[in-house]
Design an enzyme around this catalytic site. Sequence first.
Site, PDB file in Angstrom:
ATOM      1  CE  LYS A 236      39.195  29.577  47.500  1.00  0.00           C
ATOM      2  NZ  LYS A 236      38.947  29.438  46.058  1.00  0.00           N
TER       3      LYS A 236
ATOM      4  CD  GLN B 195      39.142  26.930  43.507  1.00  0.00           C
ATOM      5  OE1 GLN B 195      38.596  27.178  44.586  1.00  0.00           O
ATOM      6  NE2 GLN B 195      40.153  27.647  43.046  1.00  0.00           N
TER       7      GLN B 195
ATOM      8  CG  ASP C 238      35.485  34.120  43.319  1.00  0.00           C
ATOM      9  OD1 ASP C 238      36.274  34.628  44.137  1.00  0.00           O
ATOM     10  OD2 ASP C 238      35.841  33.306  42.458  1.00  0.00           O
TER      11      ASP C 238
END
Lengths: 370, 370
Positions: A131, A175, A198
């Site tokens: 990322k 994450q 997300d």
Amino acid sequence: MTCWRRRLLSVSSVRKELWIENCTSPSSKRYICTPNVVDTGYQTLKSPSIVSLDSTDVWDSGRIYSGLSFVQASYDDSIANKIDGHLIAEEIRRGIASEISRMKASIGEVPGLAVVLVGQRRDSQTYVRNKILACEEVGINFELTEFPENCTEDDICHALMRFNNDTSIHGILVQLPLPQHLNTGRILDVIRLRKDVDGVHPLNIGHLALQGREPLFIPCTPKGCIELLLRSNVEIEGKHAVVIGRSNIVGLPMSLLLQRYHATVSIVHAFTKNPEEITRKADILVAGAGVPNLVRGSWIKPGAFVIDVGTNAIEDPDSENGYRLIGDVCYEEAVKVASAVTPVPGGVGPMTVAMLLYNTLESAKRIFKF
Amino acid sequence: MTCWRRRLLSVSSVRKELWIENCTSPSSKRYICTPNVVDTGYQTLKSPSIVSLDSTDVWDSGRIYSGLSFVQASYDDSIANKIDGHLIAEEIRRGIASEISRMKASIGEVPGLAVVLVGQRRDSQTYVRNKILACEEVGINFELTEFPENCTEDDICHALMRFNNDTSIHGILVQLPLPQHLNTGRILDVIRLRKDVDGVHPLNIGHLALQGREPLFIPCTPKGCIELLLRSNVEIEGKHAVVIGRSNIVGLPMSLLLQRYHATVSIVHAFTKNPEEITRKADILVAGAGVPNLVRGSWIKPGAFVIDVGTNAIEDPDSENGYRLIGDVCYEEAVKVASAVTPVPGGVGPMTVAMLLYNTLESAKRIFKF
């Protein structure tokens, strides 16, 4: 509170020069990556921002379906197409980079993404590294905050609240998975909805599920899978799509999103009796169970389009990192039956990252009204 | 703004004496029904408040499933069991009444339910009437606010905000569907989450969908269907459940709830090619498409448990109201194939009402910490 000062080694070795250390709390370490903006030709996604569920649900037995044409047309020999996620993601990233370049030239702003990483999971470290590299490539400011395995929920929540109020940050990502002792739900709820790139906030999932509603962000992995289908000219409407697994970040939103595209969706999970009986009916098969090689050739309908979301780390002393990733699909068997299969790695993974960039850009555009 | 002063005739004729007129705005009419509390034996639901999705999703090919036993055991002749929703709902209502009686005796409080009804749909009027009668029976205070067909969103939102702040109201329900010109989402969003006893708020749906989350309320119709299954001793785990239709209040939450019980779920809708191919695989078939007699005998797996959520009003000059309700399932054909079928009316309908009462009681207990 433990002071944890170990960097992501693989990341720091690659991009050491771009990292500015900015330690904000005894238990966290914060890195800021400010990349150059690259100007390349802009290209939008194939998928619209959102597909409405509000089309007429008219039950007409005389309806003519164009379904299955892709399967029959492309299944003309015994070796499936390998879907190159790297290539497709690269093309998308070029479009994003171009748009960010245009944004910077026009209003002097670029999107900012904050990522929180907890613990030392090797797979999570790899994902975060990817990322970072991708953000740098397209021109998104990246800020990483790392916490040790034994940090508290409050440590993370405080960092998230800071990002919520930081006007240079347009997307926030934690994450996953988090260590067992942390309440993931409580932590994710702290993320401000308009920065939840997300798409994992319950309100966002509710909006994804309901007719007449629109989520602010479509979760990255499902969005990447849809983009793979559309760029492979797979018609989704009217197809039977089977999703294996029902996780919050893959299986659940994938099944909801496929329904937005008017697929007929079945969800198979660990309690399913004889799952292969259902998967063998799938025109589109999405595997996200997290079980290496779960899907054998016998599970696949001849000519099906198979998307492997599984990313299972297995020990591999020959690998640079001591492990390698394999999918949920037994690739060697699948290619003999399916019309197309996404590989692991190099299939869905790069697409997930590209969609994260896309959502971050969309968030910044929304906030800047650009 | 039009002053609309027509009462629900069928309601007022039945319970005229209990209604207190309390007109609060030129465009709305408000009725308050304060029933007696009946003391009967208390009995909880078969379904738990919520089923966790957090059980181990362990993929074990050697797993022993007890599935299908109910189908084989009960399918011993060609005429299915008729599931008497009235009888089951009555039993549940007795339990609720007993609990409310205990609440009143203990803390001097009873639950309060507010319902907003817009327009003159005959089916909606019937549903609201049934809810009023049921509230009265169990001892829930009921408040109805009616708006004319041509009212504005603001009219309704103002009423909802009043209910949000009314400490005597523990549940708020907007009778759906609303007239086309009104934005249903905007209106439902106004309802305070802890009073959303119909469970239709996007955040509630998100919580229903996600692992690690728990909705405050399970939508009434799906909850009623689950209760019918459990009280009929149908094991859900590992079964293939097919849901026909994907509406916000039936199909969607039904599919999510069945997954909480670890069914393998397929969702069939108007874009599904050859839906009968999928429905014929269903151990549990839930029909909520809103299409009269859509599900023929040939759509049903022998021995399946069929739940008909369809409530389609068709003209019937011989009926008292000029219409009658029929389901999505062709009952005469279904009973020759299925092991059990819910009739329309008298199947899911009374269960939906019972679950509304249950959710309202749960809300009041939560608020009163009872």
